[in-house]
Scaffold this motif. Structure first.
Motif, PDB file in Angstrom:
ATOM      1  N   LEU A 145       3.367   5.142   1.011  1.00 19.35           N
ATOM      2  CA  LEU A 145       4.288   6.021   1.710  1.00 19.35           C
ATOM      3  C   LEU A 145       4.170   5.850   3.229  1.00 19.35           C
ATOM      4  CD1 LEU A 145       3.834   9.251  -0.426  1.00 19.35           C
ATOM      5  CD2 LEU A 145       5.950   7.935  -0.202  1.00 19.35           C
ATOM      6  N   LEU A 146       2.935   5.723   3.720  1.00 22.07           N
ATOM      7  CA  LEU A 146       2.744   5.539   5.161  1.00 22.07           C
ATOM      8  C   LEU A 146       3.305   4.193   5.620  1.00 22.07           C
ATOM      9  CD1 LEU A 146      -0.895   6.937   5.550  1.00 22.07           C
ATOM     10  CD2 LEU A 146       1.231   8.005   6.353  1.00 22.07           C
ATOM     11  N   ASP A 147       3.091   3.161   4.836  1.00 20.69           N
ATOM     12  CA  ASP A 147       3.574   1.826   5.209  1.00 20.69           C
ATOM     13  C   ASP A 147       5.080   1.773   5.300  1.00 20.69           C
ATOM     14  OD1 ASP A 147       1.004   0.900   5.357  1.00 20.69           O
ATOM     15  OD2 ASP A 147       0.993  -0.034   3.377  1.00 20.69           O
ATOM     16  N   HIS A 148       5.757   2.647   4.524  1.00 23.90           N
ATOM     17  CA  HIS A 148       7.221   2.623   4.522  1.00 23.90           C
ATOM     18  C   HIS A 148       7.827   3.799   5.285  1.00 23.90           C
ATOM     19  CE1 HIS A 148       6.250  -0.100   1.193  1.00 23.90           C
ATOM     20  NE2 HIS A 148       7.453  -0.615   1.353  1.00 23.90           N
TER      21      HIS A 148
END
Length: 225
Positions: free
Chosen positions: A218-221
């Protein structure tokens, strides 16, 4: 109005005490990460001590040290931007503990145990996680009740004033080593049932192996740096 003679004599016999924190170590066999502080108590006036019910409040005097750039960024949530720290760096209350101290004549030592919880929502935990080197400036404020014998042999009590205090520098690395040992290098994150269910559904839909992988995905996107 003056005190009666027996009362005055009893007050004169009340022990006058000083306190000093002498060291700290990690408790080896505790179920939760726990620090053990050594405290030396000395009688500097009055008669021998029958016992003490000792209450100790521990707080972090956050203004009594310097912070590097990484710590300043991490502490912004607690104290605002560093430019305002002159008015926002107030002591953080850590814990309060009560200890029974047995009889002694001139001086004795006792131990205070302090649990180091996992709750990352607590201000103290946020602070300690942000400060990774140097020393954490602690203040110990002592109060409670001291029991003693009057000259007539009667058991008396006297209050210990909150003005009795001591300072101690806790090595920041000790707190991190202790909590990492219990959490295997991870961090506990408290989620509501609904949020966890949504996170677990995201994990399953994207064939991710763990909640940690789901959060990382979620953080990466998210578009955040």
């Amino acid at each position: 109005m003056t005190a009666s003679l027996p009362t005055a004599v009893a007050l004169a016999a009340a022990p006058d005490l000083t306190f000093a924190v002498t060291g700290v170590a990690a408790e080896r066999f505790a179920a939760l990460p726990t620090l053990r502080f050594g405290v030396e108590i000395a009688r500097v006036g009055g008669g021998p001590v029958s016992s003490i019910t000792l209450t100790t409040a521990i707080r972090i005097d956050v203004a009594r040290r310097r912070y590097d750039a990484a710590a300043r960024r991490a502490l912004t949530e607690l104290f605002g931007v560093p430019e305002r720290w002159g008015g926002t760096l107030h002591p953080l209350a850590w814990t309060r503990t009560t200890t029974q101290v047995p009889a002694f004549a001139d001086r004795t030592t006792t131990e205070l145990t302090v649990e180091c919880g996992y709750d990352t929502e607590l201000a103290v935990t946020k602070y300690l996680r942000a400060v990774r080197d140097g020393e954490v400036p602690l203040d110990f404020l002592f109060s409670g009740t001291v029991f003693f014998r009057s000259p007539e042999g009667l058991l008396r009590t006297a209050r210990i004033s909150w003005s009795k205090d001591a300072s101690f520098p806790l090595p920041a690395a000790l707190w991190h080593e202790l909590t990492d040992r219990y959490s295997a290098g991870g961090t506990w994150l408290r989620l509501s049932r609904e949020t966890f269910d949504r996170l677990d559904d995201h994990r399953a839909r994207h064939v991710l192996g763990s909640p940690d992988a789901a959060v990382r995905h979620l953080l990466d996107h998210s578009g955040a740096p």
